[in-house]
Scaffold this active site. Sequence first.
Site, short mmCIF file in Angstrom:
data_model
loop_
_atom_site.label_atom_id
_atom_site.label_comp_id
_atom_site.label_asym_id
_atom_site.label_seq_id
_atom_site.Cartn_x
_atom_site.Cartn_y
_atom_site.Cartn_z
N GLU A 1 -17.00 -5.71 -9.01
CA GLU A 1 -16.76 -6.43 -7.87
C GLU A 1 -17.06 -5.64 -6.68
OE1 GLU A 1 -12.76 -7.67 -8.28
OE2 GLU A 1 -13.40 -9.66 -9.55
N GLU B 1 23.42 1.36 9.70
CA GLU B 1 23.98 0.61 11.02
C GLU B 1 23.85 1.50 12.18
OE1 GLU B 1 27.84 -0.92 9.98
OE2 GLU B 1 26.94 -2.73 9.34
#
Lengths: 495, 96
Positions: A88, A328
Amino acid sequence: MDIEKKNPQLPLFIIKLEIKMKNQKKNGFIKTPSGISGLDEITNGGFPKGRPILICGSAGCGKTLFATQFIVKGITDFNEPGVFMSFEETSKDLAQNVSSLGFDLNKLIAQDKLRIDHVRVERSEIEETGEYDLEGLFIRLGHAIDSIGAKRVVLDTIESLFAGINNTGLLRAEIRRLFQWLRDKGVTTVITGERGENTLTRQGLEEYISDCVILLDFRVIDQIATRRLRIVKYRGSTHGTNEYPFLIDANGISVMPITSLKLDYKSATEIISTGLPPLDAFFQKGGYYRGGNILVTGSAGTAKTILSTYFALSSCKRKERVLYFSFEESPDQLVRNMQSIGINIEPYIKSNLLLIHASRPTLQGLEMHLLVLLRLVNEFKPKTIIIDPISSLITIGSTSEVRAMLVRLMDIFKVNQINALFTSLTNPKQNEYSDPTVDAISSLADTWINLKNETKENERIRSLLIVKSRGMSHRNNECDFVINDKGIQLLPKNK
Amino acid sequence: MAKEEKWELRLYVAGQTPKSVLALKNITEYCNKYLKGKYSIEVIDLLKKPQLAEGDQIFAIPTLVRKVPVPIRKIIGDLSNEEKVLVGLNIVPLKN
């Protein structure tokens, strides 16, 4: 008459067969590392050496990359030269496409370790008349293999031939012959194939490859893309049968094995400090077990992070590295906040004993988080890991996924004897014992501490309760505490 | 088609297989018939020169390649169908 004639030979034949089978069993069969990190753990050692392996999946699922990594890692890590036959992409395109993953194909070609052969099949310029075979392909491949002594081959993807050749009957026969020829040559070959509608590959290549078939899958669940891999077939070898998530990132493909862990890891008897001496005294043995999983739950503002930092600090003081996952707070924020209560973690960051990794949970999928974590564990080799808070992860995955991930994590930590502390934010309105996250991990945790924050007579009262502590007795009542500029102060029993 | 045009053909084979021998016999025959005196056929045995297979994108054996006149055309097979070969090489324009 005939049977009698043949009979004397029969026992000998059977004996020979038995010996052959015994030898095969004794030697097992040889496997070769796939070069895909994590995959060898699922396949118990890698690909079958010298045999064809089929990698199939829909467009864009990472087949070519998978194949490229197999070749490149084969060269760089296992000293097995490789031939990449591309039907390809051109050699140039291929080199460009994988350069972002740090694979330098041109360098490997220059070192005579890699050959890329682009086979272009253009139907418009080819006419067919009369009989032919694909010997040309064999010769090209054979020449490439022999010129560098290749041990690995990729055919990506041989099904393209079907678009260029009318005589599919001949093509099938030739492809079958090609696979046998590759076997005889003793090269380990990865063959890629596009997924068909009802078959694994469009042209049914799986009929010709019976040794090892791996299916790649790419799907989007809840807007988060996940890639998965499954071993459909692996003749003569045990293998994991689950679907395993895999990732494509800056280091190529990695598969996350859901550890094939049996519950047979060693249990440490050594005790380590919680980081808070008065808290140590709550435990019969004076702290947590080394290598344990500790869960700290509580609603917002109940000092979960502070308690984790104490634990991190105690590890640092033992000169053991700590990896702090903060979902956090940024590292700077954490340093500043801890300073306000008299805890200084900065020197440990500077001396490389404490590593704070901060990221938003929604930044990436669950698997990605897990992988980053695993990579850091491998690189940094911490003795203690803190994940603050684990409940943030639940926002990005379903409960079952999070739980599966946590089980994997905890297993990995246990095997490596890493102390792990998870904090989990619980909803104050809910019963903290039936919170989804808590539900997911509380049974896996060895020690569970619940923190509370109540308002009584206009006063905030913080309290701490050891919910469980496997393998040792512990204090059973809630203990009030305060936080001042010197940190957490446990208050004497006054209830 | 200009009369002075020279045809350069290449036939890729792999050893003396029946198919290859037949292909060479066929193309020589056609050329003598239609291109007498203005063609050349180079036979390349890939068993001896495997490195040449990549350049002309050979995957099937035998393959006939028309190098000149351009554009390059390829015919794979033993060339047993005369008409197909002639059309494929554009020697004779398609009749009817």
